[in-house]
Design a protein around this motif. Structure first.
Motif, PDB file in Angstrom:
ATOM      1  N   MET A 188       0.875  -1.207   0.062  1.00  0.00           N
ATOM      2  CA  MET A 188       0.030   0.017  -0.098  1.00  0.00           C
ATOM      3  C   MET A 188       1.001   1.269  -0.085  1.00  0.00           C
ATOM      4  N   GLU A 227      -2.852   5.619   0.159  1.00  0.00           N
ATOM      5  CA  GLU A 227      -3.730   4.589   0.146  1.00  0.00           C
ATOM      6  C   GLU A 227      -4.063   4.418   1.913  1.00  0.00           C
ATOM      7  N   ILE A 259      -7.687   5.013   3.691  1.00  0.00           N
ATOM      8  CA  ILE A 259      -8.244   4.115   4.748  1.00  0.00           C
ATOM      9  C   ILE A 259      -8.681   4.779   5.986  1.00  0.00           C
ATOM     10  N   ARG A 319      -9.060  -2.272   4.718  1.00  0.00           N
ATOM     11  CA  ARG A 319      -9.516  -1.646   3.508  1.00  0.00           C
ATOM     12  C   ARG A 319     -10.952  -2.160   2.839  1.00  0.00           C
ATOM     13  N   ARG A 320     -10.992  -3.666   3.094  1.00  0.00           N
ATOM     14  CA  ARG A 320     -11.921  -4.212   2.611  1.00  0.00           C
ATOM     15  C   ARG A 320     -13.159  -4.219   3.158  1.00  0.00           C
TER      16      ARG A 320
END
Length: 111
Positions: free
Chosen positions: A51, A55, A59, A103-104
């Motif tokens: 990452m 990023e 997040i 993140r997901r």
């Protein structure tokens, strides 16, 4: 009784996913040992993607938490989160995997 949901696994390919699932079944049935499972994990599961500092910051900002709060969730120091976001250091290993999960699925996935 509350059960913890396991994070989704990411496989290198559909074939790797099928083979890994089969070996997991063998392990559950006592036909494969822990060492075999570790070897199949290494061979079949894809590594956590790297990452960028941007990023990581995105997040954290999406989750609307400060660096110190984000650090507490990840069990790292606030200075380390700052270093990641400035590009001084790069997360690796377990921290990178946790960041990918957040993140997901958001912070709720590791809370």
């Amino acid at each position: 009784m509350r059960t913890r949901k396991e994070p989704a696994k990411t496989y290198r390919s559909e074939v790797a996913a099928a083979v890994h699932e089969m070996v997991e079944g063998f392990h559950s049935a006592g036909l494969a040992d822990k060492q075999t499972m570790r070897e199949f994990d290494a061979a079949c599961l894809s590594p956590a993607p790297a990452m960028t500092p941007e990023e990581i910051r995105a997040i954290r900002e999406r989750e609307r938490v400060s660096q110190p709060v984000f650090a507490r969730y990840l069990n790292v120091s606030k200075n380390l989160v700052s270093d990641w976001e400035r590009g001084v250091k790069r997360p690796g290993g377990p921290a990178l995997r946790l960041l990918a999960i957040v993140r997901r699925n958001g912070l709720r996935a590791i809370a």
